[in-house]
Design a protein around this motif. Structure first.
Motif, short mmCIF file in Angstrom:
data_model
loop_
_atom_site.label_atom_id
_atom_site.label_comp_id
_atom_site.label_asym_id
_atom_site.label_seq_id
_atom_site.Cartn_x
_atom_site.Cartn_y
_atom_site.Cartn_z
N VAL A 179 0.84 -1.21 0.00
CA VAL A 179 0.00 0.00 0.00
C VAL A 179 0.87 1.25 0.00
N ARG A 180 1.93 1.22 0.81
CA ARG A 180 2.83 2.38 0.84
C ARG A 180 3.50 2.58 -0.51
N GLU A 181 3.89 1.48 -1.17
CA GLU A 181 4.51 1.61 -2.50
C GLU A 181 3.53 2.20 -3.51
N ARG A 182 2.27 1.68 -3.49
CA ARG A 182 1.27 2.23 -4.41
C ARG A 182 1.02 3.71 -4.14
N GLU A 183 0.92 4.06 -2.88
CA GLU A 183 0.71 5.46 -2.54
C GLU A 183 1.88 6.32 -3.01
#
Length: 347
Positions: free
Chosen positions: A281-285
């Motif tokens: 999720v952090r990477e996508r964000e």
């Protein structure tokens, strides 16, 4: 609770149960249940019911023997007798549970002996006192052990009786005991004999039963052997049951430990999965934010380009306007001269 505290707790609980129900009426299960522990805990500390019973009996015997021994340290014989009687009655009153345990038919596992052996220990101390008294009064000192047993037995049986009735008060009972014992000793006959009528009754007494035959003795011996074997089998069965219980508890403990390990492993995997999900999720964000920044940068670049073009157009328009203005101004300046030339030529 520490091991020492747990051991003391088990001793006190067992003491109460033995006093209330006796050795045979008390079980390891009951001791463990009252203490809120498992049976193996009792076996770990004492090896079984016999072990804890031996500890309880030994404590009570040592306590009573110490009280009577201290009482017998007085200087005068009368004071010794009074204090010994008071010591026994004080023990009965203040340690009722302990005295009930001692006066029961003590189990063979008590190790240190029974109430009878305790009475013998006390009588041996009284015997030393009576030997001196007999020697000083002209009595046969060899009879001192017998008189010591009589005296101590009288006091002990009175204590057993007083354990339940508790009246009259302790000091009054002790006074009556001393009255009977001391005044009896003062008027002691050095060579007592039964009366003639009593001796006649002794001679007329019915004959003793015949001695068992060898066959009967062998049968009794076999019966005792069978009983001993049955008791041994019972002990073996109990030991096997205890071993089985210990094994079952160990298996249960291992199963519980494995379940805990599996639960911890599942929890670890779940945490690891959640961590990976959060990382994704952090990477996508981060990618989305990067795209947003790129779009914003492009938009800003386009805006700057449009502004630059607009400014260029404005400058070009201004330059053309300035050029036209310059041309216009130049034209206005040239036209007056031409008029004069025309005038002069016409003249």
């Amino acid at each position: 609770m520490s091991g020492k505290e747990r051991r003391e707790q088990l001793i006190q609980i067992s003491r109460t149960l033995f006093a209330e129900k006796g050795f045979d009426g008390t079980s390891v299960e009951e001791i463990a249940a009252t203490a809120n522990v498992s049976k193996p805990v009792v076996y770990e500390h004492f090896g079984g019911k016999e072990g804890v019973y031996a500890v309880v009996v030994d404590r009570e015997m040592q306590k009573l023997l110490a009280m009577v021994t201290e009482a017998l340290s007085a200087s005068h014989s009368l004071i010794k007798l009074e204090r010994a009687a008071l010591a026994l009655l004080a023990y009965v009153e203040e340690n009722s549970e302990g005295f009930r345990i001692l006066v029961r038919d003590s189990h063979a596992a008590s190790g240190t002996g029974t109430f009878a052996s305790l009475i013998n220990d006390i009588a041996s101390q009284v015997e030393d006192v009576m030997v001196d008294e007999f020697a000083g009064r002209g009595y046969d000192p060899k009879l001192a052990p017998m008189y010591a047993q009589m005296l101590v037995g009288m006091v002990a049986l009175t204590g057993q009786w007083w354990l339940d009735v508790r009246r009259p008060p302790r000091e009054e009972v002790a006074a009556h005991l001393v009255n009977l014992a001391w005044n009896g000793l003062v008027g002691l006959d050095p060579r007592p004999r039964l009366t003639a009528s009593s001796r006649g009754m002794e001679q007329r007494r019915a004959p003793l039963p015949p001695r068992p035959t060898d066959k009967e003795l062998r049968e009794m011996g076999k019966a005792r052997e069978r009983e001993a074997k049955e008791q041994e089998k019972a002990r073996e069965r109990e030991a096997k049951e205890q071993e089985k219980l210990a094994r079952d508890q160990e298996k249960a403990r291992l199963r519980e430990q494995r379940e805990l390990e599996k639960a911890r492993e599942r929890e670890f995997r779940e945490q690891e999965r959640l961590f990976k999900e959060q990382e994704k999720v952090r990477e996508r964000e981060a990618k989305e934010q990067e795209k947003v920044r790129e779009r914003e940068a492009k938009e800003q670049e386009k805006v700057r380009e449009r502004e630059a073009k607009e400014q260029e157009k404005i400058r070009m328009r201004e330059a053309k306007a300035a050029e036209r203005e310059a041309v216009r101004q130049t034209g206005d300046t040239d036209r007056p001269g031409e008029g004069r030339e025309k005038i002069e030529s016409s003249e």
